[in-house]
Design an enzyme around this catalytic site. Structure first.
Site, PDB file in Angstrom:
ATOM      1  N   GLU A 107       0.835  -1.215   0.000  1.00  0.00           N
ATOM      2  CA  GLU A 107       0.000   0.000   0.000  1.00  0.00           C
ATOM      3  C   GLU A 107       0.868   1.264   0.000  1.00  0.00           C
ATOM      4  O   GLU A 107       0.540   2.271  -0.627  1.00  0.00           O
ATOM      5  CB  GLU A 107      -0.911   0.031   1.229  1.00  0.00           C
ATOM      6  CG  GLU A 107      -1.877  -1.139   1.351  1.00  0.00           C
ATOM      7  CD  GLU A 107      -1.268  -2.284   2.154  1.00  0.00           C
ATOM      8  OE1 GLU A 107      -0.063  -2.594   1.981  1.00  0.00           O
ATOM      9  OE2 GLU A 107      -1.992  -2.888   2.955  1.00  0.00           O
ATOM     10  N   GLU A 109      12.552 -32.959   0.124  1.00  0.00           N
ATOM     11  CA  GLU A 109      12.841 -33.588  -1.158  1.00  0.00           C
ATOM     12  C   GLU A 109      13.292 -35.043  -0.982  1.00  0.00           C
ATOM     13  O   GLU A 109      13.976 -35.606  -1.828  1.00  0.00           O
ATOM     14  CB  GLU A 109      13.887 -32.772  -1.921  1.00  0.00           C
ATOM     15  CG  GLU A 109      13.649 -32.888  -3.387  1.00  0.00           C
ATOM     16  CD  GLU A 109      14.479 -31.960  -4.268  1.00  0.00           C
ATOM     17  OE1 GLU A 109      14.741 -30.797  -3.881  1.00  0.00           O
ATOM     18  OE2 GLU A 109      14.866 -32.416  -5.340  1.00  0.00           O
ATOM     19  N   HIS A 163      10.454 -39.222   3.657  1.00  0.00           N
ATOM     20  CA  HIS A 163       9.031 -39.090   3.289  1.00  0.00           C
ATOM     21  C   HIS A 163       8.200 -40.019   4.165  1.00  0.00           C
ATOM     22  O   HIS A 163       7.113 -39.656   4.622  1.00  0.00           O
ATOM     23  CB  HIS A 163       8.832 -39.442   1.806  1.00  0.00           C
ATOM     24  CG  HIS A 163       9.222 -38.331   0.885  1.00  0.00           C
ATOM     25  ND1 HIS A 163       9.857 -38.547  -0.319  1.00  0.00           N
ATOM     26  CD2 HIS A 163       9.095 -36.983   0.990  1.00  0.00           C
ATOM     27  CE1 HIS A 163      10.094 -37.387  -0.913  1.00  0.00           C
ATOM     28  NE2 HIS A 163       9.637 -36.425  -0.139  1.00  0.00           N
ATOM     29  N   GLY A 164       8.732 -41.212   4.456  1.00  0.00           N
ATOM     30  CA  GLY A 164       8.017 -42.156   5.309  1.00  0.00           C
ATOM     31  C   GLY A 164       7.721 -41.563   6.676  1.00  0.00           C
ATOM     32  O   GLY A 164       6.608 -41.710   7.197  1.00  0.00           O
TER      33      GLY A 164
HETATM   34  N1  LIG Z   1      16.921 -37.862  -9.415  1.00  0.00           N
HETATM   35  C1  LIG Z   1      15.951 -36.902  -9.458  1.00  0.00           C
HETATM   36  C2  LIG Z   1      15.714 -36.107  -8.348  1.00  0.00           C
HETATM   37  N2  LIG Z   1      16.487 -36.309  -7.236  1.00  0.00           N
HETATM   38  C3  LIG Z   1      16.416 -35.517  -6.157  1.00  0.00           C
HETATM   39  C4  LIG Z   1      17.462 -35.762  -5.084  1.00  0.00           C
HETATM   40  O1  LIG Z   1      16.834 -35.663  -3.836  1.00  0.00           O
HETATM   41  C5  LIG Z   1      18.579 -34.706  -5.173  1.00  0.00           C
HETATM   42  O2  LIG Z   1      17.980 -33.491  -4.851  1.00  0.00           O
HETATM   43  C6  LIG Z   1      19.169 -34.704  -6.565  1.00  0.00           C
HETATM   44  O3  LIG Z   1      20.344 -35.418  -6.494  1.00  0.00           O
HETATM   45  C7  LIG Z   1      19.343 -33.317  -7.090  1.00  0.00           C
HETATM   46  O4  LIG Z   1      20.489 -32.766  -6.506  1.00  0.00           O
HETATM   47  P1  LIG Z   1      20.909 -31.251  -6.867  1.00  0.00           P
HETATM   48  O5  LIG Z   1      20.337 -30.440  -5.776  1.00  0.00           O
HETATM   49  O6  LIG Z   1      20.276 -30.911  -8.192  1.00  0.00           O
HETATM   50  O7  LIG Z   1      22.388 -31.270  -6.916  1.00  0.00           O
HETATM   51  N3  LIG Z   1      14.735 -35.152  -8.394  1.00  0.00           N
HETATM   52  C8  LIG Z   1      13.996 -34.967  -9.535  1.00  0.00           C
HETATM   53  O8  LIG Z   1      13.114 -34.093  -9.584  1.00  0.00           O
HETATM   54  N4  LIG Z   1      14.201 -35.745 -10.641  1.00  0.00           N
HETATM   55  C9  LIG Z   1      15.171 -36.714 -10.639  1.00  0.00           C
HETATM   56  O9  LIG Z   1      15.340 -37.367 -11.666  1.00  0.00           O
HETATM   57  N1  LIG Z   2       3.427  -7.448   3.641  1.00  0.00           N
HETATM   58  C1  LIG Z   2       2.312  -6.689   3.949  1.00  0.00           C
HETATM   59  C2  LIG Z   2       1.605  -6.921   5.150  1.00  0.00           C
HETATM   60  N2  LIG Z   2       2.027  -7.893   5.998  1.00  0.00           N
HETATM   61  C3  LIG Z   2       1.475  -8.007   7.345  1.00  0.00           C
HETATM   62  O1  LIG Z   2       2.264  -7.225   8.237  1.00  0.00           O
HETATM   63  C4  LIG Z   2       3.210  -8.077   8.934  1.00  0.00           C
HETATM   64  C5  LIG Z   2       4.619  -7.581   8.701  1.00  0.00           C
HETATM   65  O2  LIG Z   2       4.677  -6.268   9.185  1.00  0.00           O
HETATM   66  P1  LIG Z   2       6.136  -5.541   9.154  1.00  0.00           P
HETATM   67  O3  LIG Z   2       6.965  -6.302  10.149  1.00  0.00           O
HETATM   68  O4  LIG Z   2       5.822  -4.120   9.518  1.00  0.00           O
HETATM   69  O5  LIG Z   2       6.637  -5.679   7.717  1.00  0.00           O
HETATM   70  C6  LIG Z   2       3.044  -9.466   8.319  1.00  0.00           C
HETATM   71  O6  LIG Z   2       3.244 -10.452   9.314  1.00  0.00           O
HETATM   72  C7  LIG Z   2       1.620  -9.454   7.805  1.00  0.00           C
HETATM   73  O7  LIG Z   2       0.706  -9.751   8.835  1.00  0.00           O
HETATM   74  N3  LIG Z   2       0.503  -6.139   5.449  1.00  0.00           N
HETATM   75  C8  LIG Z   2       0.119  -5.126   4.611  1.00  0.00           C
HETATM   76  O8  LIG Z   2      -0.792  -4.387   4.929  1.00  0.00           O
HETATM   77  N4  LIG Z   2       0.771  -4.912   3.417  1.00  0.00           N
HETATM   78  C9  LIG Z   2       1.857  -5.658   3.068  1.00  0.00           C
HETATM   79  O9  LIG Z   2       2.427  -5.411   1.994  1.00  0.00           O
HETATM   80 ZN   LIG Z   3       0.963  -2.869   5.940  1.00  0.00          ZN
END
Ligand SMILES: Nc1c(/N=C/[C@H](O)[C@H](O)[C@H](O)COP(=O)(O)O)[nH]c(=O)[nH]c1=O
Ligand SMILES: Nc1c(N[C@@H]2O[C@H](COP(=O)(O)O)[C@@H](O)[C@H]2O)[nH]c(=O)[nH]c1=O
Ligand SMILES: [Zn+2]
Length: 359
Positions: free
Chosen positions: A52, A291, A297-298
């Site tokens: 704003e 990731e 993930h489990g």
């Molecule tokens: N192996 C794959 C992934 N594999 C994700 C792995 O968790 C690891 O982030 C990767 O080795 C990527 O590493 P870096 O941050 O790019 O160096 N993720 C994907 O989306 N596709 C794939 O084929």
């Molecule tokens: N970024 C945003 C708002 N963010 C609100 O204000 C808090 C952050 O306040 P401050 O620490 O002063 O930046 C934030 O946690 C959220 O509740 N409000 C708004 O009116 N307009 C803005 O663009």
């Molecule tokens: Zn604000």
């Protein structure tokens, strides 16, 4: 143009700053006078002026008697910047249209009340769904004080995340991986288990796509097995935090601290997800991109501690009973216990499929 069209423009302005305003939400604002857009702005970075403020500064004298469209309820408290509600009153705007209220306890309806007390007409709810979606991570964090969690995995058509020998480069295409890097940029932190570090030596940085800031790298590593020569330890690209269990000794941690790696020691021998999320929330991690791999993930699925899942499926067959699937751990024994999700989005990216589901 009508209210919705002006609000759509304000949402586009807010969208432009996604991933850059943490721990603040993204917000867009548009000032309209006699059917003409005389000012607009977006919140660029926490601690800097709110949307704003930018929009009203641009409108200048024309703000008087104008209508202001803002995607989030104007703030009414002194955070790092003065309250926007007071500024709107001072500039004598005639009407304020708000897409959605701000659940931040410091605001939560007070901004709207202040405007109405000053005689300004306020309408709430124009494009509310879109505005809520835009800040769903912020809203989750501000109301639970724990990070919004996204699980992400990439698998073959037959559901494998690696071959039986642990190879996984690459399952999905460059385009799909570019999409992943956009999610990395939009989250405050990225988390993988030590098995992924040992298998892939990932850098976990934002390299593909259109740049953006690197998330904090968090490694779940109960017994501190991350190699000192791993990229996440020595590349210095972005902070790395290693989460360890209570049995790890100071002597074991010392070499990592020397490499500016932050060690977070839990007070349990094993790391439980709810306590991890509480600690990360206290460290102002607002959003977490998990990731993998399968074991991590489990543990998130067993704890039902995530808000969305991004699954990429590549048209490849890996096969093999030993080849790992995306969600390891002990799993649910009975269908009555399994976790049901909602599919929110299905799309193709290059040769791959992307599915977004919500918990
Ligand atoms: N192996 C794959 C992934 N594999 C994700 C792995 O968790 C690891 O982030 C990767 O080795 C990527 O590493 P870096 O941050 O790019 O160096 N993720 C994907 O989306 N596709 C794939 O084929
Ligand atoms: N970024 C945003 C708002 N963010 C609100 O204000 C808090 C952050 O306040 P401050 O620490 O002063 O930046 C934030 O946690 C959220 O509740 N409000 C708004 O009116 N307009 C803005 O663009
Ligand atoms: Zn604000």
């Amino acid at each position: 143009m009508n209210d919705e069209q002006y609000m759509r423009f304000a949402l586009q302005l807010a969208q432009a700053a996604v991933g850059q305003t943490s721990p603040n939400p993204v917000v867009g604002a548009v000032v309209v006078k006699d059917g003409e857009i005389v000012g607009f702005g977006t919140h660029l970075k926490a601690g800097e002026p709110h949307a704003e403020v930018h929009a009203l500064r641009m409108a200048g004298e024309k703000a008087k008697g104008a209508t202001v469209y803002v995607t989030l309820e104007p703030c009414s408290h002194y955070g790092k910047t003065p309250p926007c509600a007071d500024l709107l009153i001072e500039k004598e705007v005639r009407r304020v249209v708000v897409a959605t209220t701000d659940p931040n306890p410091l605001v939560a309806g007070k901004g709207i009340a202040k405007l109405r007390q000053a005689g300004i007409a306020v309408d709430v709810g124009v494009l509310k769904e879109e505005a809520d979606e835009l800040n769903e991570m912020f809203f989750h964090y501000i109301s639970t004080k724990t990070p919004y969690v996204t699980l992400k995995y990439a698998m073959s058509l037959d559901g494998k995340i690696a071959t039986k020998t642990g190879e996984s480069k690459w399952i999905t295409s460059e385009e799909a991986r570019r999409d992943v890097h956009r999610y990395r940029r939009a989250h405050d932190a990225i988390l993988v288990g030590v098995e992924t570090v040992l298998a892939d030596d990932p850098s976990l940085t934002v390299r593909l796509g259109d740049g953006g800031k690197n998330p904090i790298r968090i490694i779940l590593d109960t017994r501190l097995r991350t190699p000192l020569e791993a990229k996440v330890v020595r590349d210095g690209e972005t902070p790395t935090w290693i989460v360890v269990g209570s049995e790890v000794t100071e002597a074991q941690m010392a070499p990592y601290r020397e490499k500016n790696v932050q060690i977070i020691q839990m007070n349990e021998a094993s790391i439980t997800i709810p306590s991890l999320l509480k600690v990360l929330g206290e460290k102002k991690v607002m959003s977490l991109f998990v990731e993998g791999g399968a074991a991590v993930h489990g543990s998130f699925v067993a704890a039902k501690a995530f808000q969305q899942v991004i699954a990429y499926i590549a048209p490849k067959f890996i096969g093999g009973k030993e080849a790992p699937s995306p969600v390891g751990g002990s799993g649910f024994a009975h269908m009555a216990e399994v976790m049901s999700l909602q599919i929110k989005q299905v799309e193709t990216i290059g040769p791959d499929i992307k599915i977004v589901a919500k918990g």
